[in-house]
Design an enzyme around this catalytic site. Sequence first.
Site, PDB file in Angstrom:
ATOM      1  N   GLU A 114      24.915  -8.212  -1.104  1.00 48.52           N
ATOM      2  CA  GLU A 114      24.931  -6.866  -1.668  1.00 48.52           C
ATOM      3  C   GLU A 114      26.300  -6.564  -2.277  1.00 48.52           C
ATOM      4  O   GLU A 114      27.323  -6.667  -1.621  1.00 48.52           O
ATOM      5  CB  GLU A 114      24.640  -5.861  -0.542  1.00 48.52           C
ATOM      6  CG  GLU A 114      24.922  -4.426  -0.895  1.00 48.52           C
ATOM      7  CD  GLU A 114      24.849  -3.495   0.325  1.00 48.52           C
ATOM      8  OE1 GLU A 114      24.575  -3.972   1.447  1.00 48.52           O
ATOM      9  OE2 GLU A 114      25.067  -2.287   0.148  1.00 48.52           O
ATOM     10  N   ASP A 150      25.424  -4.832   3.934  1.00 48.27           N
ATOM     11  CA  ASP A 150      26.298  -4.064   4.829  1.00 48.27           C
ATOM     12  C   ASP A 150      25.521  -3.579   6.043  1.00 48.27           C
ATOM     13  O   ASP A 150      24.325  -3.359   5.972  1.00 48.27           O
ATOM     14  CB  ASP A 150      26.857  -2.833   4.088  1.00 48.27           C
ATOM     15  CG  ASP A 150      27.943  -3.240   3.108  1.00 48.27           C
ATOM     16  OD1 ASP A 150      28.482  -4.353   3.264  1.00 48.27           O
ATOM     17  OD2 ASP A 150      28.235  -2.451   2.194  1.00 48.27           O
ATOM     18  N   ASP A 192      24.999  -0.822   7.322  1.00 47.32           N
ATOM     19  CA  ASP A 192      24.806   0.629   7.306  1.00 47.32           C
ATOM     20  C   ASP A 192      23.400   0.940   6.778  1.00 47.32           C
ATOM     21  O   ASP A 192      22.611   0.027   6.527  1.00 47.32           O
ATOM     22  CB  ASP A 192      25.883   1.315   6.459  1.00 47.32           C
ATOM     23  CG  ASP A 192      25.895   0.794   5.023  1.00 47.32           C
ATOM     24  OD1 ASP A 192      24.912   0.138   4.600  1.00 47.32           O
ATOM     25  OD2 ASP A 192      26.896   1.025   4.320  1.00 47.32           O
ATOM     26  N   ASP A 252      22.339   2.105   3.941  1.00 44.20           N
ATOM     27  CA  ASP A 252      22.064   1.559   2.607  1.00 44.20           C
ATOM     28  C   ASP A 252      21.772   0.064   2.681  1.00 44.20           C
ATOM     29  O   ASP A 252      20.856  -0.433   2.025  1.00 44.20           O
ATOM     30  CB  ASP A 252      23.270   1.785   1.680  1.00 44.20           C
ATOM     31  CG  ASP A 252      23.202   3.152   1.018  1.00 44.20           C
ATOM     32  OD1 ASP A 252      22.129   3.787   1.104  1.00 44.20           O
ATOM     33  OD2 ASP A 252      24.223   3.567   0.442  1.00 44.20           O
TER      34      ASP A 252
END
Length: 641
Positions: free
Chosen positions: A429, A506, A508, A510
């Site tokens: 990403e 990541d 998180d 997202d």
Amino acid sequence: MAKKEKTDNYNADSITILEGLEAVRRRPGMYIGSVSTKGLNHLIYEIVDNAVDEHLAGYCSEISVTLNEDGSVTIIDNGRGIPVGINKKTGLPAVEVVYTMLHAGGKFGDGNYKISGGLHGVGASVVNALSEWLEVTVKKDGIVYNQRFERGKKTCNLTEKGTCRKSDTGTMVQFMPDKEIFEKTYFRADAIKSRLHETAYLNPELTLIFQNKRFNETEEVVFFEPRGLVAYIDELNTGKEAVAPVVYFKGKEEGIELEVAFQFTNDFQENILGFCNNIYTQEGGTHLTGFKARFTQLINTYARELGVLKEKDENFTGADARNGMTAIVAIKHPDPRFEGQTKTKLDNPDAQKVTSDITGEELERYFDKNLENLKATIACAEKSAKIRKAQEKTKTNMLSKTKFVMEGNGKLANCESRNPEECEVFIVEGDSAGGSAKTARNRRTQAILPIRGKILNVEKASIDKVLANAEIKTMIQAFGCGFSEGYGNDFDISKLRYNKIIIMTDADVDGAHIATLLLTFFYRFMPELIQAGHVYLATPPLYKAIPKKGEEEYLYDDLALEKYRNTHKNDFILQRYKGLGEMDAEQLWETTLDPEHRVLKKVEIDDARLASEVTEMLMGNDVAPRKQFIHDNAYLAELDV
Ligand code: 0RA
């Protein structure tokens, strides 16, 4: 000893029993697929399936599954209670035999459809063998019986514990999965709920109750779906635009029962789920072949009768005819056979014939009376054929495998090796993390494919948009095996260039979202990649602990941090990584790329199915569940446990 002969018999039997269950403990994967969370959840499904068999026999209306605070699980049904009488062959109570002898489950059957013929069907004894402890309680004939086992071995004989009303019958099983066997012993609530809901849709007279009593997770959900498959289609099509009502039919032939529900929406995909004896047939099989082929044939016949197809026109392809179809094909077979990668492909030829016969007969009856639905259905096929023809011209160029140039293809930084066995591709990403990864990697065997932002949601996009999407095009080309949905089925796993496809996002919300979108893409277009175990999730660390004295340590989740805090009383600096982009190349190598030290999670088909559901929820129009999801961050939590 007076009863010498009997004692010898008993000993002989008990030795085989122990050997059987030892084998299960030595090679658990052979019996439950894996010792990951997926295998762990299978323990529950195994016991629930036995109770569903009792429902199919006509005696059980309610099944409850409770995740207890101590990590054990309790499954209760209100069936007749597992028989407690002495089994002639072994001299033991039948219930004890069921829990200690491999494949003893079906012995007491009474000719009904048994789930036990299916994928799991390994019997309660396997659950027992893989449990630290297991307790079974049977209520029958006004008496409450109980027996306890540890790692498959009984710790006491079947004991009468008390009395109950004669009308009060049923079986209760409680077990603690064995930490010596399973990687993680934390059941996945989402997957269990989803499975129980599925069972409710397939058994419209059965109520299934899910209770979670684990810390901070308390909830109770009741699944009861009296509208059965029709309600299931409604759920699958939530948020989609239907172009015709749900069609439902059922029939029975040669001892095989068939139930079908389907509906067309303006989607550009088909979504056909197959079940045999309540088991989801991931890889499809003869029941689906029978349904699909007959459906296609019928649509072509009608299209010619109605003049939609002229004499000179070629027939609609199967994919045309089923363009936009959501369907469930559920059969009950007295003797199902399964084959395929994961033994989830129905193989019985008679299932194909019966499905085809009943589908032909019932659908003709239906379409003759419902011309509007028929016209809407044919319009879907027409639309698909039009796009297909337009695309067939460009597709050859766009996806041409021969024209694929290994180096310099878009943003892919390929590896040097051409031996797929040792090659890996990281889907990373963000460009900055992609850049670090390109520097950090082992160039010989590790390829890096950076993707920017969010890839297309394939659940929602039409096939032409999917194929036009740059990220997706690059992935299809990089992997080298084509894709398998839509027009033509030219996916060929033997051409796969990388043994491991590693999603690196990541840690998180997202990142989780991007991972679910990627998984949804694989699940829809390249399911074999997941089935064959080629897809992984990288787990970058959340923290780095830097003590005043001693070694630095990467911490991969909050649990690890808590442990670290508890075991390191001295001062330390805690570095929090916000994302992959924050790590320099060396850190990225140490924590996430280096095969010696990284943590990879192999993706299983259940994860992908769930991801697909989560994607649906995240992308759908309903705001409330999305907010709830982001608040709970449940998916991430589930992946981490
Ligand atoms: C065979 C016969 C009888 C009950 C069962 C199986 C049975 C099995 C399971 C497994 C989970 N729950 C169950 N409940 C019932 C009935 C025998 C009789 O009527 O005595």
